[in-house]
Scaffold this motif. Structure first.
Motif, short mmCIF file in Angstrom:
data_model
loop_
_atom_site.label_atom_id
_atom_site.label_comp_id
_atom_site.label_asym_id
_atom_site.label_seq_id
_atom_site.Cartn_x
_atom_site.Cartn_y
_atom_site.Cartn_z
N GLN A 170 0.94 -1.08 0.00
CA GLN A 170 0.28 0.20 0.09
C GLN A 170 1.10 1.04 0.17
O GLN A 170 0.36 2.23 -0.16
N TYR A 171 1.69 1.41 1.08
CA TYR A 171 2.77 2.58 1.00
C TYR A 171 3.93 3.05 -0.79
O TYR A 171 3.99 3.52 -0.62
N LYS A 172 3.96 1.51 -1.24
CA LYS A 172 4.56 1.93 -2.39
C LYS A 172 3.61 2.29 -3.34
O LYS A 172 4.28 3.02 -4.56
N ALA A 173 1.91 1.89 -3.43
CA ALA A 173 1.13 2.64 -4.51
C ALA A 173 1.12 3.92 -3.87
O ALA A 173 0.90 5.07 -4.61
N PRO A 188 4.57 6.89 -13.72
CA PRO A 188 5.85 6.29 -14.19
C PRO A 188 5.98 6.32 -15.65
O PRO A 188 7.07 6.49 -15.77
N ALA A 189 5.01 6.58 -16.36
CA ALA A 189 5.33 6.84 -18.03
C ALA A 189 5.98 7.63 -18.32
O ALA A 189 6.73 7.75 -19.55
N LEU A 241 11.35 0.23 -3.74
CA LEU A 241 10.48 1.14 -5.35
C LEU A 241 11.26 0.15 -6.58
O LEU A 241 10.66 1.01 -7.73
N GLU A 242 11.54 0.14 -6.76
CA GLU A 242 12.58 -0.28 -7.80
C GLU A 242 12.58 -0.82 -8.63
O GLU A 242 13.09 -0.08 -9.80
N ASP A 243 12.00 -1.80 -8.93
CA ASP A 243 11.22 -2.54 -10.08
C ASP A 243 10.18 -1.83 -10.11
O ASP A 243 9.89 -2.06 -11.90
N ALA A 244 9.54 -0.75 -10.30
CA ALA A 244 8.81 -0.01 -10.50
C ALA A 244 8.95 0.81 -11.20
O ALA A 244 8.62 2.03 -12.08
N PRO A 269 12.45 3.26 -13.65
CA PRO A 269 13.66 2.87 -14.51
C PRO A 269 14.59 3.20 -14.59
O PRO A 269 15.56 4.12 -15.17
N PHE A 270 15.31 3.08 -12.82
CA PHE A 270 16.43 4.14 -12.68
C PHE A 270 17.41 3.29 -12.04
O PHE A 270 16.99 1.64 -11.76
N THR A 271 18.92 3.70 -12.16
CA THR A 271 20.25 2.80 -11.95
C THR A 271 20.54 3.13 -10.56
O THR A 271 20.91 4.67 -10.12
N PHE A 272 20.10 2.96 -9.43
CA PHE A 272 20.62 2.99 -8.19
C PHE A 272 22.35 1.83 -7.76
O PHE A 272 22.64 1.34 -8.15
N ILE A 273 23.02 3.54 -7.14
CA ILE A 273 24.38 3.33 -6.86
C ILE A 273 23.76 2.88 -5.44
O ILE A 273 24.06 4.21 -4.71
#
Length: 449
Positions: A152-155, A163-164, A187-190, A192-196
Motif C-alpha cells: 500500500q505504501y509503495k502505491a 512513471p510513464a 520501489l526499484e522494480d517500478a 527505470p532508474f539505476t541506483f548506486i
C-alpha cells in the motif's frame, strides 16, 4: 513515587538507553499515551536501532495493558507510521526512533488519528502521567496484530508521479545504514532508474557514522560517488528517513532552502493557485518562486507541529523547511523523505537541464549563509542586543520565530534552539555574495561577543 523523565523533549521523546529511556519507561509511556488519547487502537513501529525491538515490545505491553489494541507494522521509518495513522482505523501512531542521534540513543515520535501531531500540552500530560504512574484501572487487555503495509505504501509513493514520464536516470542513494534502503528496494522494480547504493544495509551500529547528512563530513562519500559514477543525482537520508538531502550531478550538496523553492514550483505546475508554507529562516527565494508560479506563500514558525498546523489552516498543497523537511497535503500534511526525490526525478526526466541548472539561478539570486550555530549562555540577551542594533534602520521586523530583520538588499533570522543551548543564524542577500560574507562576519562577531 513520581520520577522525573528527562527523555521528554519539545516535540518528542529522545534519550540515551538505558539511562534516560529504557523498557520500564517505554511501558509507562505506552500506558500514558493510551490514556491521553483515550485510544482504542494504535499503530506502532520502530527504526533500525538495536534497542528498537525491546523498547517497542515494552511500549506495546503498556498500550495493551491499558486496554488498547496495537497494529504492529515492524521495522519502518517515521513516515510509515504517518502513513499507518492516516490510512488505518487507528487513534494514533508511535514510531520508536531517535532519527539522526548516535547509536546509544533512542526515542519516540507520536501522532494522533489522521497523523495529526500531538500538541505540546498533550505531550506534557503524557509525561506527567508516565512520571506519576497514576493510570486508570482496566480489566481489558488489548490485542496485537502484525500488519505489512509495504504494498500500500509503495502505491501511495508512486501516486505522486507518472512513471510513464520517467527516463533511465542514474541515482546515488546513501541510506547511512538507516532505514531508507528498504524503501529504495521496495520501489526499484517500478522505476527505470539505476541506483548506486551506499551504506545501504540497515545497521544500528552505524559502522559508517551517524546517519546525519547535515554534518559536512557525512556528505563526502555521496558527493564522491556521484562524480565517480557520473550520476544524475545523489540522495542521502537521516536514520528514520523523514528528511532527504540532495547532491547535483557534480556531487555538490544543495542547500535545503533551494529545494523548497524547486519542489514548490513542481507542485504548482501540476496544481496551480495553491497555498505554500515556508519557515522564516530563509524565505526570499521561496516567496519569489511561489509568486512566479501563481501560488500563495505563507510563513509558519519553524518545527513540524507548527508547519503541519499552518498547512491544515491554509489547506496548503506543500510546505518546506530549509532543514530538509518537506510536507505534502496528499500525505495528511506530514513530512516525507521519499516523495521529494520522486518529484525531482520526474522533473529531471522531463527537463533538458541538470539539477545544478535547476537551482543555479536561485542560488545566484538569493545566496545564503546556511545555518550557523553558536553556543550561548543567554540566548534572549543576544536577541535583544541584535534587535537594538539592527531594528532602527530595518525595513521590516518579524517575530514569528526568533528575530527576523529585513533590509533592502539583505535579511537575517536568528532563533534559539528548542532543544540545545544554541542560537541558529541564517542570512541571505539579493544576488550579493560580498555583502553576504560581510554581514555573516559582522553578525558572528556580535553574537560571539
Amino acid at each position: 513515587m513520581k520520577t522525573n523523565l528527562q527523555c521528554f523533549k519539545a516535540y518528542d521523546v529522545r534519550g540515551k538507553v538505558p539511562q534516560a529511556l529504557n523498557e520500564q519507561i517505554a511501558y509507562e509511556i505506552g500506558r500514558a499515551f493510551a490514556v491521553e488519547l483515550n485510544a482504542k487502537k494504535v499503530a506502532v513501529g520502530h527504526d533500525i536501532r538495536l534497542t528498537g525491538p525491546a523498547l517497542t515490545t515494552a511500549l506495546i505491553k503498556g498500550l495493551t495493558e491499558q486496554g488498547c489494541d496495537v497494529i504492529h507494522i515492524g521495522q519502518c521509518g517515521t513516515e510509515e507510521i504517518y502513513f499507518a495513522a492516516q490510512t488505518l482505523a487507528v487513534d494514533g501512531g508511535i514510531c520508536v526512533t531517535a532519527s539522526h542521534n548516535p547509536k546509544e540513543y533512542n526515542g519516540m515520535k507520536f501522532v494522533q488519528q489522521d497523523a495529526k501531531p500531538i500538541s505540546s500540552e498533550q505531550l506534557l500530560r503524557i509525561k506527567n502521567l508516565a512520571e506519576t504512574k497514576e493510570f486508570p484501572t482496566t480489566t481489558v487487555i488489548g490485542t496485537v496484530t502484525k500488519v505489512d503495509l509495504s504494498s500500500q505504501y509503495k502505491a501511495h509513493l508512486l501516486s505522486y508521479i507518472d512513471p510513464a514520464l520517467l527516463t533511465p536516470l542514474k541515482i546515488v542513494v546513501n541510506a547511512g545504514n538507516g532505514g531508507a534502503g528498504a524503501i529504495i528496494d521496495l520501489l526499484e522494480d517500478a522505476l527505470p532508474f539505476t541506483f548506486i547504493k551506499l551504506h545501504h544495509e540497515a545497521n544500528g551500529q552505524f559502522p559508517n557514522g551517524v546517519p546525519n547528512p547535515l554534518l559536512p563530513e557525512n556528505r563526502v562519500v555521496t558527493a564522491k560517488a556521484v562524480v565517480e559514477h557520473k550520476a544524475d543525482l545523489g540522495i542521502a537520508w537521516d536514520g528514520d528517513f523523514d528528511r532527504c538531502f540532495f547532491f547535483d550531478e557534480n556531487g555538490r550538496y544543495i542547500e535545503g532552502y533551494y529545494m523548497v523553492g524547486l519542489l514548490a514550483a513542481a507542485q504548482l505546475a501540476k496544481t496551480p493557485s495553491q497555498n505554500i508554507i515556508y519557515d522564516p529562516r530563509l524565505c526570499w527565494n521561496t516567496q519569489a518562486i511561489v509568486e512566479k508560479n501563481g501560488g500563495h506563500a505563507y510563513v509558519s514558525k519553524t518545527g513540524h507541529a507548527f508547519i503541519k498546523e499552518t498547512m491544515r489552516e491554509k489547506n496548503a498543497l506543500y510546505g518546506g523547511e530549509m532543514s530538509a523537511h518537506h510536507y505534502f497535503r496528499q500525505f495528511a500534511y506530514c513530512d516525507n523523505g521519499n516523495i521529494p526525490w520522486l518529484i525531482l526525478a520526474e522533473m529531471l526526466s522531463q527537463s533538458n537541464v541538470k539539477l545544478s541548472g535547476l537551482v543555479e539561478e536561485q542560488q545566484q539570486a538569493y545566496p545564503c549563509s546556511g545555518e550557523l550555530n553558536f553556543t550561548v549562555t543567554d540566548a534572549q540577551a543576544v536577541l535583544t542586543t541584535l534587535n537594538d542594533i539592527y531594528s532602527p534602520t530595518a525595513l521590516k521586523i518579524e517575530l514569528t520565530d526568533g528575530l527576523s530583520v529585513e533590509f533592502t538588499h539583505w535579511r537575517f533570522n536568528v532563533r534559539a534552539s528548542n532543544t540545545e543551548p544554541l542560537l541558529r543564524l541564517n542570512i541571505e542577500t539579493r544576488a550579493d555574495t560580498i555583502l553576504l560574507n560581510e554581514k555573516t562576519a559582522e553578525l558572528t562577531k556580535i553574537i560571539q561577543a
